[in-house]
Motif scaffolding. Structure first.
Motif, PDB file in Angstrom:
ATOM      1  N   MET A 241     -24.813  15.227 -37.834  1.00 17.73           N
ATOM      2  CA  MET A 241     -24.786  14.947 -36.411  1.00 17.73           C
ATOM      3  C   MET A 241     -25.934  15.695 -35.724  1.00 17.73           C
ATOM      4  O   MET A 241     -26.207  16.836 -36.057  1.00 17.73           O
ATOM      5  N   ASP A 242     -26.554  15.044 -34.773  1.00 17.56           N
ATOM      6  CA  ASP A 242     -27.642  15.665 -34.022  1.00 17.56           C
ATOM      7  C   ASP A 242     -27.114  16.711 -33.051  1.00 17.56           C
ATOM      8  O   ASP A 242     -25.955  16.662 -32.626  1.00 17.56           O
ATOM      9  N   LYS A 243     -27.972  17.623 -32.687  1.00 13.32           N
ATOM     10  CA  LYS A 243     -27.621  18.669 -31.730  1.00 13.32           C
ATOM     11  C   LYS A 243     -27.606  18.075 -30.318  1.00 13.32           C
ATOM     12  O   LYS A 243     -28.531  17.357 -29.932  1.00 13.32           O
ATOM     13  N   ILE A 244     -26.562  18.350 -29.574  1.00 10.94           N
ATOM     14  CA  ILE A 244     -26.447  17.873 -28.196  1.00 10.94           C
ATOM     15  C   ILE A 244     -27.196  18.847 -27.297  1.00 10.94           C
ATOM     16  O   ILE A 244     -26.948  20.047 -27.336  1.00 10.94           O
ATOM     17  N   ASP A 245     -28.105  18.332 -26.504  1.00 10.97           N
ATOM     18  CA  ASP A 245     -28.863  19.170 -25.572  1.00 10.97           C
ATOM     19  C   ASP A 245     -28.498  18.767 -24.150  1.00 10.97           C
ATOM     20  O   ASP A 245     -29.062  17.831 -23.578  1.00 10.97           O
ATOM     21  N   TYR A 246     -27.515  19.473 -23.586  1.00 10.19           N
ATOM     22  CA  TYR A 246     -27.040  19.141 -22.250  1.00 10.19           C
ATOM     23  C   TYR A 246     -28.108  19.371 -21.188  1.00 10.19           C
ATOM     24  O   TYR A 246     -28.097  18.732 -20.155  1.00 10.19           O
ATOM     25  N   LYS A 247     -29.018  20.274 -21.452  1.00  9.75           N
ATOM     26  CA  LYS A 247     -30.094  20.522 -20.482  1.00  9.75           C
ATOM     27  C   LYS A 247     -30.960  19.270 -20.320  1.00  9.75           C
ATOM     28  O   LYS A 247     -31.432  18.985 -19.232  1.00  9.75           O
ATOM     29  N   LYS A 248     -31.155  18.534 -21.403  1.00  9.89           N
ATOM     30  CA  LYS A 248     -31.908  17.276 -21.322  1.00  9.89           C
ATOM     31  C   LYS A 248     -31.039  16.155 -20.770  1.00  9.89           C
ATOM     32  O   LYS A 248     -31.483  15.375 -19.943  1.00  9.89           O
ATOM     33  N   GLU A 249     -29.788  16.078 -21.257  1.00 12.54           N
ATOM     34  CA  GLU A 249     -28.892  15.017 -20.799  1.00 12.54           C
ATOM     35  C   GLU A 249     -28.568  15.135 -19.317  1.00 12.54           C
ATOM     36  O   GLU A 249     -28.361  14.134 -18.640  1.00 12.54           O
ATOM     37  N   LEU A 250     -28.493  16.354 -18.828  1.00 13.83           N
ATOM     38  CA  LEU A 250     -28.146  16.581 -17.422  1.00 13.83           C
ATOM     39  C   LEU A 250     -29.342  17.102 -16.626  1.00 13.83           C
ATOM     40  O   LEU A 250     -29.191  17.865 -15.682  1.00 13.83           O
ATOM     41  N   LYS A 251     -30.514  16.656 -17.006  1.00 11.93           N
ATOM     42  CA  LYS A 251     -31.752  17.136 -16.389  1.00 11.93           C
ATOM     43  C   LYS A 251     -31.721  16.974 -14.863  1.00 11.93           C
ATOM     44  O   LYS A 251     -32.213  17.824 -14.129  1.00 11.93           O
TER      45      LYS A 251
ATOM     46  N   TYR B 261     -21.741  32.000 -27.506  1.00 10.45           N
ATOM     47  CA  TYR B 261     -22.256  31.748 -28.850  1.00 10.45           C
ATOM     48  C   TYR B 261     -21.147  31.764 -29.897  1.00 10.45           C
ATOM     49  O   TYR B 261     -21.194  31.013 -30.867  1.00 10.45           O
ATOM     50  N   THR B 262     -20.125  32.582 -29.706  1.00 13.57           N
ATOM     51  CA  THR B 262     -18.985  32.571 -30.612  1.00 13.57           C
ATOM     52  C   THR B 262     -18.298  31.209 -30.571  1.00 13.57           C
ATOM     53  O   THR B 262     -18.007  30.615 -31.618  1.00 13.57           O
ATOM     54  N   LEU B 263     -18.055  30.695 -29.371  1.00 13.03           N
ATOM     55  CA  LEU B 263     -17.432  29.374 -29.231  1.00 13.03           C
ATOM     56  C   LEU B 263     -18.309  28.284 -29.827  1.00 13.03           C
ATOM     57  O   LEU B 263     -17.822  27.382 -30.500  1.00 13.03           O
ATOM     58  N   LYS B 264     -19.608  28.363 -29.566  1.00 14.61           N
ATOM     59  CA  LYS B 264     -20.549  27.366 -30.095  1.00 14.61           C
ATOM     60  C   LYS B 264     -20.444  27.267 -31.612  1.00 14.61           C
ATOM     61  O   LYS B 264     -20.329  26.169 -32.178  1.00 14.61           O
ATOM     62  N   PHE B 265     -20.470  28.418 -32.300  1.00 12.80           N
ATOM     63  CA  PHE B 265     -20.439  28.387 -33.755  1.00 12.80           C
ATOM     64  C   PHE B 265     -19.056  28.042 -34.310  1.00 12.80           C
ATOM     65  O   PHE B 265     -18.950  27.436 -35.375  1.00 12.80           O
ATOM     66  N   MET B 266     -17.993  28.374 -33.578  1.00 10.69           N
ATOM     67  CA  MET B 266     -16.655  27.955 -33.992  1.00 10.69           C
ATOM     68  C   MET B 266     -16.531  26.436 -33.930  1.00 10.69           C
ATOM     69  O   MET B 266     -15.975  25.807 -34.828  1.00 10.69           O
ATOM     70  N   ILE B 267     -17.060  25.840 -32.858  1.00 14.12           N
ATOM     71  CA  ILE B 267     -17.003  24.384 -32.701  1.00 14.12           C
ATOM     72  C   ILE B 267     -17.895  23.706 -33.739  1.00 14.12           C
ATOM     73  O   ILE B 267     -17.530  22.687 -34.320  1.00 14.12           O
ATOM     74  N   LYS B 268     -19.053  24.285 -33.980  1.00 12.48           N
ATOM     75  CA  LYS B 268     -19.985  23.711 -34.966  1.00 12.48           C
ATOM     76  C   LYS B 268     -19.374  23.706 -36.369  1.00 12.48           C
ATOM     77  O   LYS B 268     -19.549  22.761 -37.130  1.00 12.48           O
ATOM     78  N   LYS B 269     -18.628  24.774 -36.711  1.00 11.66           N
ATOM     79  CA  LYS B 269     -18.019  24.868 -38.044  1.00 11.66           C
ATOM     80  C   LYS B 269     -16.648  24.207 -38.102  1.00 11.66           C
ATOM     81  O   LYS B 269     -16.042  24.146 -39.168  1.00 11.66           O
ATOM     82  N   GLY B 270     -16.166  23.698 -36.961  1.00 13.86           N
ATOM     83  CA  GLY B 270     -14.845  23.075 -36.903  1.00 13.86           C
ATOM     84  C   GLY B 270     -14.819  21.684 -37.505  1.00 13.86           C
ATOM     85  O   GLY B 270     -15.787  21.216 -38.114  1.00 13.86           O
ATOM     86  N   GLU B 271     -13.699  20.991 -37.323  1.00 11.78           N
ATOM     87  CA  GLU B 271     -13.483  19.657 -37.879  1.00 11.78           C
ATOM     88  C   GLU B 271     -14.566  18.663 -37.486  1.00 11.78           C
ATOM     89  O   GLU B 271     -15.036  17.892 -38.313  1.00 11.78           O
ATOM     90  N   LEU B 272     -14.923  18.653 -36.216  1.00  9.98           N
ATOM     91  CA  LEU B 272     -15.880  17.653 -35.728  1.00  9.98           C
ATOM     92  C   LEU B 272     -17.333  18.040 -35.992  1.00  9.98           C
ATOM     93  O   LEU B 272     -18.216  17.187 -35.972  1.00  9.98           O
ATOM     94  N   GLY B 273     -17.590  19.317 -36.185  1.00  6.73           N
ATOM     95  CA  GLY B 273     -18.943  19.770 -36.470  1.00  6.73           C
ATOM     96  C   GLY B 273     -19.936  19.486 -35.352  1.00  6.73           C
ATOM     97  O   GLY B 273     -21.074  19.118 -35.617  1.00  6.73           O
ATOM     98  N   ILE B 274     -19.512  19.648 -34.124  1.00  6.91           N
ATOM     99  CA  ILE B 274     -20.378  19.368 -32.973  1.00  6.91           C
ATOM    100  C   ILE B 274     -21.306  20.557 -32.740  1.00  6.91           C
ATOM    101  O   ILE B 274     -20.864  21.696 -32.639  1.00  6.91           O
ATOM    102  N   ASP B 275     -22.610  20.270 -32.642  1.00  4.55           N
ATOM    103  CA  ASP B 275     -23.608  21.303 -32.363  1.00  4.55           C
ATOM    104  C   ASP B 275     -24.208  21.028 -30.988  1.00  4.55           C
ATOM    105  O   ASP B 275     -24.528  19.878 -30.670  1.00  4.55           O
ATOM    106  N   TYR B 276     -24.340  22.050 -30.182  1.00  2.00           N
ATOM    107  CA  TYR B 276     -24.887  21.891 -28.837  1.00  2.00           C
ATOM    108  C   TYR B 276     -25.660  23.140 -28.456  1.00  2.00           C
ATOM    109  O   TYR B 276     -25.506  24.188 -29.068  1.00  2.00           O
ATOM    110  N   SER B 277     -26.475  23.019 -27.439  1.00  2.00           N
ATOM    111  CA  SER B 277     -27.226  24.154 -26.916  1.00  2.00           C
ATOM    112  C   SER B 277     -26.394  24.916 -25.901  1.00  2.00           C
ATOM    113  O   SER B 277     -25.727  24.298 -25.071  1.00  2.00           O
TER     114      SER B 277
END
Length: 78
Positions: free
Chosen positions: A1-11, A58-74
């Motif tokens: 899955m690609d990394k979600i960049d909310y800064k770009k999406e919500l520019k 950053y703790t939440l970010k890496f927990m979500i990234k390593k979780g079931e859905l594997g979502i990566d975001y900035s």
């Protein structure tokens, strides 16, 4: 899955025009926050609060990234 960049999406929310006043409808979002008082340039409490926010973010970010859905975001700036 690609990394979600909310800064770009919500520019449109993070890069307003410096030349004119604009009104924005902000969608409902979840945020981490700490309330406080004092001068952010000199306050030790402010520095500690920022450190706590980024540590938790950053703790939440890496927990979500390593979780079931594997979502990566900035992690967003302040």
């Amino acid at each position: 899955m690609d990394k979600i960049d909310y800064k770009k999406e919500l520019k449109h929310l993070y890069k307003p025009s410096p030349r004119k006043i604009e009104f924005r409808d902000i969608p409902k979002m979840n945020f981490l926050m700490i309330d406080g008082i004092g001068d952010p340039n000199t306050s030790l409490a402010y520095k500690e609060a920022i450190e706590a926010l980024y540590s938790l973010s950053y703790t939440l970010k890496f927990m979500i990234k390593k979780g079931e859905l594997g979502i990566d975001y900035s992690v967003m700036p302040l």
